[in-house]
Design an enzyme around this catalytic site. Structure first.
Site, PDB file in Angstrom:
ATOM      1  N   ARG A 180      46.485 -15.338 -21.739  1.00 27.06           N
ATOM      2  CA  ARG A 180      45.459 -14.307 -21.915  1.00 27.06           C
ATOM      3  C   ARG A 180      46.106 -12.966 -22.301  1.00 27.06           C
ATOM      4  NH1 ARG A 180      43.372 -18.546 -21.365  1.00 27.06           N
ATOM      5  NH2 ARG A 180      41.495 -19.068 -20.157  1.00 27.06           N
ATOM      6  N   SER A 258      34.337 -14.775 -18.221  1.00 27.68           N
ATOM      7  CA  SER A 258      35.174 -14.824 -17.020  1.00 27.68           C
ATOM      8  C   SER A 258      35.719 -13.434 -16.728  1.00 27.68           C
ATOM      9  CB  SER A 258      36.323 -15.819 -17.216  1.00 27.68           C
ATOM     10  OG  SER A 258      35.822 -17.124 -17.398  1.00 27.68           O
ATOM     11  N   GLU A 356      40.029  -9.451 -16.178  1.00 24.87           N
ATOM     12  CA  GLU A 356      40.304  -9.904 -17.533  1.00 24.87           C
ATOM     13  C   GLU A 356      39.736  -8.969 -18.598  1.00 24.87           C
ATOM     14  OE1 GLU A 356      39.551 -13.981 -20.065  1.00 24.87           O
ATOM     15  OE2 GLU A 356      40.314 -14.122 -18.023  1.00 24.87           O
TER      16      GLU A 356
END
Length: 373
Positions: A180, A258, A356
């Site tokens: 990520r 998310s 995130e």
């Protein structure tokens, strides 16, 4: 989907003091007003705009690059000029019996691209179906799902370096991808991505369906079509079905996907937790590390459907924060809920969750450690 690259130049955009409402330009539906917005439909426009920007010292403000708005937390007032890359087009650049190379402009909808490539018999992106956002933002986060990361298929990125006003053709190595993560994410507001190159395969027997229920659902799709083994199209449809069951549609219930990353902890720490919580969900990682399911941690901490009004975790997927006051709630509301969840999980499991989505400050800069503003 468009099939040819857009190349028609247009006049440079002028800067204005007109306030622009971005409340409908972020999937979390946070209230946000920006100083001005510049929409870019081709690369020439960016060159022209930057030349004008350098000369217009009287109105010069910080620049902020905003793509589809699916992974950002915007401030109530954004004191910056927002650049929105909306270039469209898909082009085949090379093709053999085993693979096809394509170049995709930054403004193409990501999910539509996945569906398009699978329909063409070009495979590799099917596990990334139904991820919201535009193609140009995908390399920044190195988007990933169900065992696949963007870097697995990515070949190149064409990006504009804002500080030096120069174009760069970057390789996968140049992008320095991580989980990520990427060079672009670590250098926020430095790069504007205009196009992305992929190498996709043409072998319909090659699939990755080992995560969760994907294999079972994909097999059901295959059987319905009279086949014994699932194809990449079956995997794509399976993942779409699974994600639709688990994740809320941002158009119906605002969210940014998310919200927390799955934390990665040492194996011995995970083993200790496992002795107390045998059902804890973890996946082995290199270097004696284990990736722990953040959603499981949040749920076991009693926070499924919980939070601080008007921001709550989703009742079917604890990893997703949802906004129950669209276009009214602000980033401060998200910050309060985020801190509450992180603190509660840490108190129970001694694991620190990390956000995130990208945290955008009022001047367009990016914050990393802010939990309460």
């Amino acid at each position: 989907m468009t099939s040819a690259l857009c190349s028609k130049p247009s006049a440079p955009h002028t800067l204005s003091d007109d306030v622009a409402d971005l409340s409908h330009s972020n999937t979390m539906a946070l209230a946000c007003m920006a100083d001005s917005v510049v929409t870019l439909t081709d690369e020439v426009q960016l060159d022209e705009f930057m030349a004008y920007y350098e000369q217009d010292t009287q109105h010069r403000k910080p620049l902020f690059v905003l793509s589809g708005g699916s992974n950002v937390l915007l401030p109530a007032k954004l004191n910056a000029i927002v650049l929105r890359p909306q270039m469209r087009g898909i082009k085949v650049t090379a093709q053999t019996d085993s693979h096809v190379d394509i170049e995709v402009m930054a403004g193409e909808n990501w999910h539509d691209l996945v569906v398009h490539t699978v329909a063409q018999g070009w495979y590799g992106l099917e596990n990334l179906a139904l991820i919201p956002g535009l193609t140009g933002a995908a390399p920044i986060q190195n988007i990933g799902a169900y065992g696949v990361q963007l870097e697995d298929c990515l070949q190149s990125v064409r990006a504009y370096h804002l500080p030096s006003q120069t174009w760069h053709d970057l390789t996968t190595v140049d992008c320095d991808f991580g989980y990520r993560d990427s060079m672009f994410k670590r250098q926020p507001n430095t790069w504007l991505i205009s196009r992305v190159g992929f190498r996709l395969h043409t072998d319909a027997t090659k699939i990755l369906a080992s995560y969760g229920d994907v294999q079972t659902v994909a097999q059901n799709y295959a059987i319905q079509q009279g086949r014994t083994k699932p194809t990449p199209a079956d995997v794509m449809h399976a993942i779409i079905e699974i994600r639709q069951q688990k994740l809320p549609d941002p158009k119906q219930l605002p969210n940014c996907g998310s919200f927390f990353q799955n934390p990665i902890v040492p194996q011995d720490q995970f083993a200790t937790l496992q002795s107390s919580y045998p059902a804890i969900v973890g996946y082995p990682m290199p270097d004696a590390m284990t990736k722990v399911a953040a959603g499981w941690l949040i749920e076991q901490a009693g926070l499924k459907g919980g939070g601080i009004e008007p921001i709550f975790t989703h009742q079917h997927q604890a990893l997703v924060l949802t906004n129950h006051a669209p276009y009214i709630a602000t980033k401060q509301d998200v910050a309060a809920a985020q801190k509450y969840i992180i603190d509660t999980v840490y108190k129970k499991f001694a694991i620190q969750l990390s956000r995130e989505p990208v945290w955008v400050n009022a001047d367009g800069s990016i914050g990393y450690d802010e939990h309460v503003v």
